[in-house]
Design a protein around this motif. Structure first.
Motif, PDB file in Angstrom:
ATOM      1  N   MET A  35       8.206  -3.222  -2.767  1.00 50.62           N
ATOM      2  CA  MET A  35       9.912  -2.873  -2.343  1.00 50.62           C
ATOM      3  C   MET A  35      11.030  -3.011  -3.318  1.00 50.62           C
ATOM      4  SD  MET A  35       8.256  -6.283   0.401  1.00 50.62           S
ATOM      5  CE  MET A  35       7.972  -7.324  -0.934  1.00 50.62           C
ATOM      6  N   ALA A  36      11.179  -1.553  -3.883  1.00 55.14           N
ATOM      7  CA  ALA A  36      12.254  -1.324  -4.236  1.00 55.14           C
ATOM      8  C   ALA A  36      13.047  -1.883  -4.336  1.00 55.14           C
ATOM      9  CB  ALA A  36      11.915   0.632  -5.012  1.00 55.14           C
ATOM     10  N   GLY A  37      14.329  -1.110  -4.791  1.00 55.59           N
ATOM     11  CA  GLY A  37      15.758  -1.866  -4.645  1.00 55.59           C
ATOM     12  C   GLY A  37      15.827  -3.843  -4.028  1.00 55.59           C
ATOM     13  N   LYS A  38      14.926  -4.386  -3.933  1.00 55.28           N
ATOM     14  CA  LYS A  38      14.849  -5.413  -3.718  1.00 55.28           C
ATOM     15  C   LYS A  38      15.354  -6.832  -3.798  1.00 55.28           C
ATOM     16  CE  LYS A  38      12.084  -8.878  -0.315  1.00 55.28           C
ATOM     17  NZ  LYS A  38      10.708  -8.991  -0.738  1.00 55.28           N
ATOM     18  N   LYS A  39      16.378  -7.572  -3.267  1.00 54.05           N
ATOM     19  CA  LYS A  39      17.420  -8.170  -4.856  1.00 54.05           C
ATOM     20  C   LYS A  39      16.424  -9.652  -5.160  1.00 54.05           C
ATOM     21  CE  LYS A  39      21.262 -11.162  -4.874  1.00 54.05           C
ATOM     22  NZ  LYS A  39      22.564 -11.157  -4.767  1.00 54.05           N
ATOM     23  N   ASN A  40      16.665  -9.984  -6.030  1.00 51.96           N
ATOM     24  CA  ASN A  40      15.048 -10.848  -6.207  1.00 51.96           C
ATOM     25  C   ASN A  40      16.607 -12.184  -5.945  1.00 51.96           C
ATOM     26  OD1 ASN A  40      13.596 -13.339  -7.682  1.00 51.96           O
ATOM     27  ND2 ASN A  40      12.882 -11.675  -9.474  1.00 51.96           N
ATOM     28  N   SER A  41      15.726 -13.372  -5.288  1.00 52.45           N
ATOM     29  CA  SER A  41      16.550 -14.352  -4.837  1.00 52.45           C
ATOM     30  C   SER A  41      16.121 -15.445  -5.671  1.00 52.45           C
ATOM     31  CB  SER A  41      17.010 -14.740  -3.832  1.00 52.45           C
ATOM     32  OG  SER A  41      15.795 -14.495  -2.817  1.00 52.45           O
ATOM     33  N   ALA A  42      14.986 -15.225  -6.593  1.00 48.41           N
ATOM     34  CA  ALA A  42      14.935 -16.355  -6.931  1.00 48.41           C
ATOM     35  C   ALA A  42      15.625 -18.147  -8.072  1.00 48.41           C
ATOM     36  CB  ALA A  42      13.090 -16.349  -8.400  1.00 48.41           C
ATOM     37  N   ALA A  43      16.717 -17.175  -8.349  1.00 42.74           N
ATOM     38  CA  ALA A  43      17.759 -18.314  -8.482  1.00 42.74           C
ATOM     39  C   ALA A  43      18.734 -18.979  -7.616  1.00 42.74           C
ATOM     40  CB  ALA A  43      18.426 -17.784  -9.716  1.00 42.74           C
ATOM     41  N   GLN A  44      18.515 -18.309  -6.637  1.00 46.26           N
ATOM     42  CA  GLN A  44      19.789 -18.996  -5.477  1.00 46.26           C
ATOM     43  C   GLN A  44      18.739 -20.204  -5.157  1.00 46.26           C
ATOM     44  OE1 GLN A  44      20.592 -16.048  -1.985  1.00 46.26           O
ATOM     45  NE2 GLN A  44      21.113 -14.711  -3.611  1.00 46.26           N
ATOM     46  N   PRO A  45      19.883 -21.329  -4.694  1.00 46.56           N
ATOM     47  CA  PRO A  45      19.551 -22.632  -4.419  1.00 46.56           C
ATOM     48  C   PRO A  45      19.498 -22.234  -3.390  1.00 46.56           C
ATOM     49  CG  PRO A  45      22.681 -22.462  -4.372  1.00 46.56           C
ATOM     50  CD  PRO A  45      21.317 -20.606  -5.329  1.00 46.56           C
ATOM     51  N   CYS A  46      19.168 -21.127  -2.123  1.00 50.47           N
ATOM     52  CA  CYS A  46      19.469 -21.514  -0.140  1.00 50.47           C
ATOM     53  C   CYS A  46      17.592 -20.579  -0.916  1.00 50.47           C
ATOM     54  CB  CYS A  46      19.906 -19.955  -0.299  1.00 50.47           C
ATOM     55  SG  CYS A  46      19.122 -19.804   1.788  1.00 50.47           S
ATOM     56  N   PRO A  47      16.676 -21.940   0.422  1.00 49.39           N
ATOM     57  CA  PRO A  47      15.049 -21.591   0.501  1.00 49.39           C
ATOM     58  C   PRO A  47      15.295 -20.505   1.746  1.00 49.39           C
ATOM     59  CG  PRO A  47      15.715 -23.646   0.718  1.00 49.39           C
ATOM     60  CD  PRO A  47      17.743 -23.542   0.982  1.00 49.39           C
ATOM     61  N   VAL A  48      16.461 -20.694   2.641  1.00 50.49           N
ATOM     62  CA  VAL A  48      16.000 -19.586   3.243  1.00 50.49           C
ATOM     63  C   VAL A  48      15.697 -18.127   2.619  1.00 50.49           C
ATOM     64  CG1 VAL A  48      17.049 -18.205   4.924  1.00 50.49           C
ATOM     65  CG2 VAL A  48      17.376 -20.761   5.377  1.00 50.49           C
TER      66      VAL A  48
ATOM     67  N   SER B 279      -8.017 -13.765  -2.578  1.00 51.65           N
ATOM     68  CA  SER B 279      -8.704 -12.803  -2.598  1.00 51.65           C
ATOM     69  C   SER B 279     -10.119 -12.905  -3.043  1.00 51.65           C
ATOM     70  CB  SER B 279      -8.649 -10.896  -3.548  1.00 51.65           C
ATOM     71  OG  SER B 279      -9.424 -10.490  -3.488  1.00 51.65           O
ATOM     72  N   GLN B 280     -11.133 -12.755  -1.665  1.00 52.02           N
ATOM     73  CA  GLN B 280     -12.300 -13.510  -2.228  1.00 52.02           C
ATOM     74  C   GLN B 280     -13.459 -12.333  -2.405  1.00 52.02           C
ATOM     75  OE1 GLN B 280     -11.810 -17.193  -0.260  1.00 52.02           O
ATOM     76  NE2 GLN B 280     -13.232 -16.875   1.255  1.00 52.02           N
TER      77      GLN B 280
ATOM     78  N   ASP C  61       0.024  -2.957  -1.758  1.00 53.46           N
ATOM     79  CA  ASP C  61       1.229  -3.714  -2.204  1.00 53.46           C
ATOM     80  C   ASP C  61       1.641  -4.679  -1.496  1.00 53.46           C
ATOM     81  OD1 ASP C  61       4.229  -3.585  -3.977  1.00 53.46           O
ATOM     82  OD2 ASP C  61       4.534  -3.403  -1.774  1.00 53.46           O
ATOM     83  N   ARG C  62       1.668  -5.113  -0.588  1.00 48.53           N
ATOM     84  CA  ARG C  62       2.169  -6.264   0.714  1.00 48.53           C
ATOM     85  C   ARG C  62       0.414  -7.228  -0.361  1.00 48.53           C
ATOM     86  NH1 ARG C  62       5.587  -2.982   0.733  1.00 48.53           N
ATOM     87  NH2 ARG C  62       6.810  -2.597   2.262  1.00 48.53           N
ATOM     88  N   LEU C  63      -0.369  -6.713   0.131  1.00 48.57           N
ATOM     89  CA  LEU C  63      -1.273  -7.698  -0.193  1.00 48.57           C
ATOM     90  C   LEU C  63      -1.433  -8.017  -1.691  1.00 48.57           C
ATOM     91  CD1 LEU C  63      -4.797  -6.045   2.067  1.00 48.57           C
ATOM     92  CD2 LEU C  63      -3.576  -8.176   2.341  1.00 48.57           C
ATOM     93  N   ARG C  64      -1.318  -7.223  -2.230  1.00 46.61           N
ATOM     94  CA  ARG C  64      -1.066  -7.916  -3.726  1.00 46.61           C
ATOM     95  C   ARG C  64      -0.026  -9.176  -4.244  1.00 46.61           C
ATOM     96  NH1 ARG C  64       0.077  -3.188  -6.107  1.00 46.61           N
ATOM     97  NH2 ARG C  64      -1.910  -2.152  -5.501  1.00 46.61           N
ATOM     98  N   MET C  65       0.539  -8.609  -3.344  1.00 44.11           N
ATOM     99  CA  MET C  65       2.166  -9.259  -3.500  1.00 44.11           C
ATOM    100  C   MET C  65       2.174 -10.077  -3.202  1.00 44.11           C
ATOM    101  SD  MET C  65       5.862  -9.540  -1.468  1.00 44.11           S
ATOM    102  CE  MET C  65       4.672  -9.082  -0.333  1.00 44.11           C
ATOM    103  N   LEU C  66       1.051 -10.891  -1.758  1.00 42.93           N
ATOM    104  CA  LEU C  66       1.533 -11.801  -1.329  1.00 42.93           C
ATOM    105  C   LEU C  66      -0.277 -13.031  -1.954  1.00 42.93           C
ATOM    106  CD1 LEU C  66       0.726 -10.081   2.593  1.00 42.93           C
ATOM    107  CD2 LEU C  66       2.894 -12.673   1.403  1.00 42.93           C
TER     108      LEU C  66
ATOM    109  N   GLY D 166      12.391 -17.926   0.345  1.00 41.26           N
ATOM    110  CA  GLY D 166      11.667 -17.001   1.997  1.00 41.26           C
ATOM    111  C   GLY D 166      11.602 -15.834   2.507  1.00 41.26           C
ATOM    112  N   VAL D 167      13.013 -15.456   2.533  1.00 36.00           N
ATOM    113  CA  VAL D 167      13.291 -13.894   2.919  1.00 36.00           C
ATOM    114  C   VAL D 167      12.874 -13.030   1.564  1.00 36.00           C
ATOM    115  CG1 VAL D 167      14.598 -12.068   3.509  1.00 36.00           C
ATOM    116  CG2 VAL D 167      15.026 -14.650   4.794  1.00 36.00           C
ATOM    117  N   ASP D 168      12.751 -13.247   0.643  1.00 35.51           N
ATOM    118  CA  ASP D 168      12.628 -12.067  -0.614  1.00 35.51           C
ATOM    119  C   ASP D 168      11.171 -12.288  -0.648  1.00 35.51           C
ATOM    120  OD1 ASP D 168      13.741 -11.094  -2.382  1.00 35.51           O
ATOM    121  OD2 ASP D 168      12.715 -12.717  -4.057  1.00 35.51           O
ATOM    122  N   LEU D 169      10.397 -13.662  -0.421  1.00 32.52           N
ATOM    123  CA  LEU D 169       8.790 -13.403  -0.388  1.00 32.52           C
ATOM    124  C   LEU D 169       8.210 -12.698   0.930  1.00 32.52           C
ATOM    125  CD1 LEU D 169       6.767 -13.873  -2.355  1.00 32.52           C
ATOM    126  CD2 LEU D 169       6.846 -16.493  -1.505  1.00 32.52           C
TER     127      LEU D 169
END
Length: 154
Positions: free
Chosen positions: A1-14, A69-70, A56-61, A17-20
């Motif tokens: 998902m190009a251009g998406k900001k990574n919020s892993a360092a943010q202290p906000c759980p929302v 995957s099994q 792409d989304r399945l790989r990300m999930l 979660g939205v990032d993922l």
């Protein structure tokens, strides 16, 4: 998902979660997984999504630990995608979106799918945020204690 900001360092759980799972396709894949969809082709047929986006989304999930995957349960050469416990924890999110959509996006009496109990066929009730003692809470009853406000849950 190009251009998406990574919020892993943010202290906000929302934000994290939205990032993922805040992407339309990711949420619809999780919804379908709750409905028992397991194979790539079945996800594609249900969603009408392009193969590259679905892959792409399945790989990300899978990478995020939401799906696993099994080998296919029927012994074929296919792979299946199943919800993990982390994925199962998204159930209230999917139900909350469903309930919001039912309330605000359908005309009175307009037909739509209904969430029902497997054992009785009875329509499921509404979701509610409750205290440990069972008291129902609304948005006006709570606030978010920011990290800058002092120590919080770790």
């Amino acid at each position: 998902m190009a251009g998406k900001k990574n919020s892993a360092a943010q202290p906000c759980p929302v934000a994290r979660g939205v990032d993922l799972v805040g992407d339309r396709w990711a949420l619809l894949i999780v919804r379908d997984a709750f409905d028992g969809v397991r194979r790539f082709g079945d996800f594609q047929r249900n969603l009408g999504v392009a193969r590259n986006i679905l892959a792409d989304r399945l790989r990300m999930l899978v990478d995020a630990g939401i799906l696993a995957s099994q080998p296919a349960s029927d012994g074929s050469a296919y792979q299946e995608y199943v919800l993990t416990p982390k994925g199962d924890d998204l159930f209230p999110v999917i139900v909350a979106l469903r309930r919001w959509g039912e309330r605000h996006l359908f005309a009175a009496g307009e037909a739509h799918s209904v969430l029902v109990r497997r054992d009785t066929g009875e329509a499921a009730g509404d979701l509610a945020l409750r205290t440990a003692g069972g008291e129902q809470l609304s948005a006006s009853d709570v606030y978010v204690k920011k990290v800058a406000d002092g120590p919080g849950p770790r």
